[in-house]
Design an enzyme around this catalytic site. Structure first.
Site, mmCIF file in Angstrom:
data_model
loop_
_atom_site.group_PDB
_atom_site.id
_atom_site.type_symbol
_atom_site.label_atom_id
_atom_site.label_comp_id
_atom_site.label_asym_id
_atom_site.label_seq_id
_atom_site.Cartn_x
_atom_site.Cartn_y
_atom_site.Cartn_z
ATOM 1 N N TRP A 169 0.826 -1.214 0.000
ATOM 2 C CA TRP A 169 0.000 0.000 0.000
ATOM 3 C C TRP A 169 0.851 1.252 0.000
ATOM 4 C CZ3 TRP A 169 -4.372 -1.310 -1.799
ATOM 5 C CH2 TRP A 169 -4.875 -2.594 -1.527
ATOM 6 N N ASP A 199 -1.151 6.692 6.571
ATOM 7 C CA ASP A 199 -2.230 5.771 6.209
ATOM 8 C C ASP A 199 -2.389 4.799 7.378
ATOM 9 O OD1 ASP A 199 -3.865 3.764 5.271
ATOM 10 O OD2 ASP A 199 -2.689 3.322 3.480
ATOM 11 N N LYS A 259 -11.839 -1.727 8.610
ATOM 12 C CA LYS A 259 -11.120 -2.583 9.569
ATOM 13 C C LYS A 259 -11.716 -2.267 10.949
ATOM 14 C CE LYS A 259 -8.025 -2.988 6.107
ATOM 15 N NZ LYS A 259 -7.671 -4.112 5.269
#
Lengths: 356, 356
Positions: B102, B169, B193
């Site tokens: 990511w 992030d 999440k």
């Protein structure tokens, strides 16, 4: 008591969509898992995505015609940007039809990429009609229009023949009426009217139009990347897409677009007939351009508003006030609104007449 | 039977979130309307949005410190693009820490706006650790890092002191551990999440950082426009945001981040102790960088996989297979996963030992 919901969007969905989606939150497909906690890569959700994408093309009559259906993020507002990013050549031009607030926003964002040329506008009349006489330059990259103007209650009844690809924001009337959808190169729509709850965006695109601009496009804004990833380039909006699939399945059960169109026409005819008959009210949109989705109307004497408002509210109607740009009332009669709700509203309008 | 859900995301949420959100689909706040059909401009949903935005800042300890919380569209993947669009000067530079897939994607998108400089990377070791010795140039526009690497099971245990704004992030570990969040200029996270279901994206930003680049930014990508519109620039993802609010309320009831952190540490300690003790398994991440959210581990002898897989499956565990980049297993122990689920997994790992 269940309300008669005239909200302009997010809006009423079929009762069975509420029931089935609530059940799937408690247990999805007898998996022992909630639809909210499953992986988007799970077999069960991949099947949802595949069925939803295929059903969109089936309902629009676009299967096997070179189109792809995508479920995206960001609403129509992000498409205002993605359309020119993907279809406008470097310093290119595109023709835009200005029929209201959303068309205007689309034009504004296209300026980041080239020259959006307004081929016609009804702004001077506060968008009460759809301009019809305009020419689209044959060297433009595309022609962009808005099929239904939620705020102003107008709707394009026909679409021009164009030499360039036609792009259409159908957010507020997709799946409501039969159209030859193969006339369009790209169709987009926020889900939250006729397709499902807020949080998903539908894009239907003729694949051959892509990859022609020479631009490098950031991944999330690149339709080709989303197509290659089968609409799962990143985590999709799982629940809004599932609820959209349920709504599309319901629509298929109603006889598809042709089936629901008959009901939509009945509802609109009933309400507009009362707006025209009842001396207390008047419509705001040009008669020939009246939307079958959103009927906008005013009281001729605003002092009757408190009484009218109390009547429809106590009848269990909600979401009737008009948008601030138009005032008065807006009755949004999306696919899932039953005919009975319109009959009730018409009865309340008649009741007002007896009380004045 | 309810599953023990170890999915990496979308993932398990508190049972009460499933129950309350399912009930709100049938009737929201006794309004006679579903949460799926109400206007995002309705009093009831405006209250949801306001409470969710305030609760985010309260839980992170950022109230009254110049931060704004936004609920956006597009997932972390769209933030990869929005961060440089909003914070990188024309032809500017920014420092990026490369700790996994990511982080890499974030770097790729930043190239559209300037020069993302990789200050350190653990790519050569397949991202098994977090690089710690690196310098951040003081004239860079910002420093970007990924607090937890879902795929590789690593987590930053400390964050550098930076002269430039720090962007993070936190998609896969936000709300899981106490951190001084005021060290960050911008934090973003996909909801799916620890915050809620897929379809919403959280951005927390120090407002004074905005408007400094001299760039013109398309509306949907402009944080200032979203702040001015109180996170309703366009129709927000109503249901995912409502379910996120329910999850945040549940977290507050657990004693907030400090409360859940204790449970998270217990769960991780229990599982890693078994990975280290059990001769059949080994962990993949450097011990000091092990994530308390995602534990990645392998069987020392892959021929035991069919037996192990059948054991955990018949124990009612789901979502355990590792990401294809690492293989083996990944146990994602997000906030809502109960300690009992980890006790069960450990018992299954011990059971395998007795059967080999």
């Amino acid at each position: 008591m269940k309300k008669h919901n005239y909200s302009a969007g997010p809006c009423i969905l079929p009762q069975e969509v509420f029931e089935k989606s609530a059940a799937a939150i408690l247990d999805f497909n007898n998996s022992g898992l909630s639809i909210l906690e499953i992986s988007h890569r799970s077999k069960d959700f991949v099947a949802v995505m595949e069925e939803a994408r295929a059903l969109v093309l089936e309902l629009l009559g676009l299967q096997g015609k070179g189109y792809q259906a995508l479920f995206m993020h960001g609403g129509a507002s992000l498409e205002f940007l993605m359309v020119p990013y993907n279809l406008m050549k470097q310093n290119g031009k595109a023709a835009y039809l200005d029929t209201g607030t959303w068309a205007n926003n689309a034009i504004k964002e296209a300026r980041f990429f080239g020259e959006p040329m307004v081929v016609a506008s009804s702004k001077a009349s506060n968008y009460t009609f759809i301009p019809k006489d305009f020419a689209i330059p044959v060297d433009d990259d595309y022609f962009h229009c808005t099929s239904n103007n939620t705020i102003f209650g107008t709707q394009m009844k026909s679409f021009p023949e164009t030499a360039v690809p036609m792009v259409c924001d159908m957010s507020s009337d997709i799946f409501s009426r039969t159209i030859d959808f193969s006339k369009f190169g790209l169709i987009y729509a926020g889900a939250q009217k006729n397709m499902g709850p807020a949080g998903a965006t539908l894009v239907v695109i003729k694949e051959e139009l892509l990859g022609r601009t020479g631009r490098e496009i950031p991944s999330m804004l690149d339709y080709q990347k989303h197509i290659a990833a089968e609409s799962m380039y990143n985590t999709p909006s799982v629940f809004p897409i599932y609820a959209s699939l349920l709504t599309l399945q319901w629509l298929k059960g109603q006889g598809g677009i042709a089936g629901i169109e008959k009901v939509n026409e009945q509802k609109a005819a009933l309400l507009y007939a009362e707006i025209d008959r009842n001396p207390l009210f008047r419509g705001t949109a040009a008669v020939e351009d009246r939307s079958i989705m959103n009927a906008t109307f005013l009281l001729n004497d605003e002092s009757h508003a408190p009484l009218f408002d109390s009547l429809w509210k106590s009848a269990g109607i909600s979401g009737l006030p008009g948008h601030r740009s138009v005032g008065g009332y807006r009755a949004s009669m999306y696919n899932a609104l039953p005919l009975e709700s319109v009959e009730l509203l018409v009865a309340v309008m008649k009741e007002l007449e007896t009380k004045i």
